[in-house]
Design a protein around this motif. Sequence first.
Motif, PDB file in Angstrom:
ATOM      1  N   CYS A  28       0.827  -1.215   0.000  1.00 43.82           N
ATOM      2  CA  CYS A  28       0.000   0.000   0.000  1.00 43.82           C
ATOM      3  C   CYS A  28       0.859   1.261   0.000  1.00 43.82           C
ATOM      4  CB  CYS A  28      -0.919   0.010   1.218  1.00 43.82           C
ATOM      5  SG  CYS A  28      -2.210  -1.248   1.181  1.00 43.82           S
ATOM      6  N   PHE A  29       1.922   1.265   0.802  1.00 46.49           N
ATOM      7  CA  PHE A  29       2.805   2.434   0.860  1.00 46.49           C
ATOM      8  C   PHE A  29       3.468   2.678  -0.491  1.00 46.49           C
ATOM      9  CE2 PHE A  29       3.568   1.430   5.636  1.00 46.49           C
ATOM     10  CZ  PHE A  29       2.370   2.051   5.956  1.00 46.49           C
ATOM     11  N   ARG A  30       3.845   1.587  -1.175  1.00 45.59           N
ATOM     12  CA  ARG A  30       4.467   1.725  -2.497  1.00 45.59           C
ATOM     13  C   ARG A  30       3.494   2.332  -3.505  1.00 45.59           C
ATOM     14  NH1 ARG A  30       7.069  -3.438  -1.329  1.00 45.59           N
ATOM     15  NH2 ARG A  30       5.202  -4.497  -2.079  1.00 45.59           N
ATOM     16  N   HIS A  35       0.834   8.525   3.380  1.00 40.15           N
ATOM     17  CA  HIS A  35      -0.372   9.244   3.787  1.00 40.15           C
ATOM     18  C   HIS A  35      -1.594   8.835   2.970  1.00 40.15           C
ATOM     19  CE1 HIS A  35       1.455  11.861   6.769  1.00 40.15           C
ATOM     20  NE2 HIS A  35       2.488  11.935   5.964  1.00 40.15           N
ATOM     21  N   GLY A  36      -1.357   8.320   1.778  1.00 40.53           N
ATOM     22  CA  GLY A  36      -2.487   7.904   0.952  1.00 40.53           C
ATOM     23  C   GLY A  36      -3.012   6.523   1.316  1.00 40.53           C
ATOM     24  N   ALA A  37      -2.214   5.781   2.060  1.00 40.06           N
ATOM     25  CA  ALA A  37      -2.604   4.413   2.439  1.00 40.06           C
ATOM     26  C   ALA A  37      -3.126   4.421   3.873  1.00 40.06           C
ATOM     27  CB  ALA A  37      -1.412   3.476   2.315  1.00 40.06           C
ATOM     28  N   GLY A  38      -4.448   4.395   4.019  1.00 41.49           N
ATOM     29  CA  GLY A  38      -5.048   4.364   5.346  1.00 41.49           C
ATOM     30  C   GLY A  38      -5.138   2.938   5.870  1.00 41.49           C
ATOM     31  N   ALA A  40      -7.759   1.340   6.456  1.00 41.09           N
ATOM     32  CA  ALA A  40      -8.800   0.616   5.722  1.00 41.09           C
ATOM     33  C   ALA A  40      -8.210  -0.049   4.476  1.00 41.09           C
ATOM     34  CB  ALA A  40      -9.924   1.568   5.329  1.00 41.09           C
ATOM     35  N   GLU A  41      -7.332   0.682   3.788  1.00 38.77           N
ATOM     36  CA  GLU A  41      -6.673   0.143   2.595  1.00 38.77           C
ATOM     37  C   GLU A  41      -5.756  -1.024   2.957  1.00 38.77           C
ATOM     38  OE1 GLU A  41      -5.550  -0.042  -1.491  1.00 38.77           O
ATOM     39  OE2 GLU A  41      -7.155   1.085  -0.511  1.00 38.77           O
ATOM     40  N   ILE A  42      -5.001  -0.838   4.027  1.00 31.53           N
ATOM     41  CA  ILE A  42      -4.097  -1.900   4.486  1.00 31.53           C
ATOM     42  C   ILE A  42      -4.903  -3.131   4.893  1.00 31.53           C
ATOM     43  CG2 ILE A  42      -2.416  -2.551   6.260  1.00 31.53           C
ATOM     44  CD1 ILE A  42      -1.548   0.419   6.295  1.00 31.53           C
ATOM     45  N   SER A  43      -5.998  -2.894   5.586  1.00 35.08           N
ATOM     46  CA  SER A  43      -6.875  -3.977   6.030  1.00 35.08           C
ATOM     47  C   SER A  43      -7.403  -4.772   4.840  1.00 35.08           C
ATOM     48  CB  SER A  43      -8.037  -3.394   6.838  1.00 35.08           C
ATOM     49  OG  SER A  43      -9.015  -4.364   7.090  1.00 35.08           O
ATOM     50  N   GLY A  47      -6.463  -8.600   3.846  1.00 38.16           N
ATOM     51  CA  GLY A  47      -7.539  -9.575   3.954  1.00 38.16           C
ATOM     52  C   GLY A  47      -7.938  -9.865   5.385  1.00 38.16           C
ATOM     53  N   MET A  48      -7.846  -8.842   6.231  1.00 35.56           N
ATOM     54  CA  MET A  48      -8.291  -8.999   7.624  1.00 35.56           C
ATOM     55  C   MET A  48      -8.861  -7.671   8.120  1.00 35.56           C
ATOM     56  SD  MET A  48      -4.701  -9.120   9.821  1.00 35.56           S
ATOM     57  CE  MET A  48      -3.962 -10.428   8.866  1.00 35.56           C
ATOM     58  N   SER A  49      -9.622  -7.715   9.172  1.00 31.69           N
ATOM     59  CA  SER A  49     -10.274  -6.512   9.672  1.00 31.69           C
ATOM     60  C   SER A  49      -9.260  -5.562  10.293  1.00 31.69           C
ATOM     61  CB  SER A  49     -11.321  -6.874  10.729  1.00 31.69           C
ATOM     62  OG  SER A  49     -10.698  -7.352  11.903  1.00 31.69           O
ATOM     63  N   ALA A  50      -9.617  -4.270  10.290  1.00 29.84           N
ATOM     64  CA  ALA A  50      -8.748  -3.271  10.914  1.00 29.84           C
ATOM     65  C   ALA A  50      -8.579  -3.578  12.398  1.00 29.84           C
ATOM     66  CB  ALA A  50      -9.339  -1.871  10.723  1.00 29.84           C
TER      67      ALA A  50
END
Length: 204
Positions: A28-30, A35-38, A40-43, A47-50
């Motif tokens: 996501c960072f790439r 800052h653009g990768a929240g 929610a995006e990482i979650s 494939g898992m909940s925040a």
Amino acid sequence: MKEKSKRQTDPALAQARRDQVLCAAADCFRRKGYHGAGMAEISKTAGMSAGHIYNFFASKEAIIESIIEQDMEKVFSIFQEYEDQPGDLVTILLDGLDYAVDHHTDVNQGALDLEMFAEAARNDKVAEQLRKSDCYAREKMRNLLLSERSLIKDLSATELESRIEVMFAMINGITLRKTLNPHVDKATLLLALRPAMRVLLVPF
């Protein structure tokens, strides 16, 4: 009355979940920047909940710190191989340039590294972690160059530090060169890098 036994967390499974989050966050960072990768995006990418992610990491900053720690572990492993490998130290270090160039010309790794550096410019905690990692790597190199197998072990502390700084500048600079000139390849870089590094590993 029997006490309810707590479910024991499998350490291997927990580590696998942590690695899953770190891999997703790095992706996501790439793609979107720190800052653009929240979360929610990482979650979503992991494939898992925040909520599940927060069981392992308190924040995005903690995730970055763990990514940097992973890099430190890789550095430790590499230098340990150099220390354990018998033979001529100059040859060992020059052979190690193959891995260094592969690492620093990897497009995905380069994008992540540049994002880390950008975040360090505005985030003191990230900057401190990156500096700690760099300090650790320089210490490992210093120990190698002060060992009995080193041809430059008798240099003054100032000259030794100077050579280490130039070595690291050459290696770290590959990431920037690959970004600015995407067509540069490993063979081209090693053609000049090996003899340049050899000069720094022997007495002038």
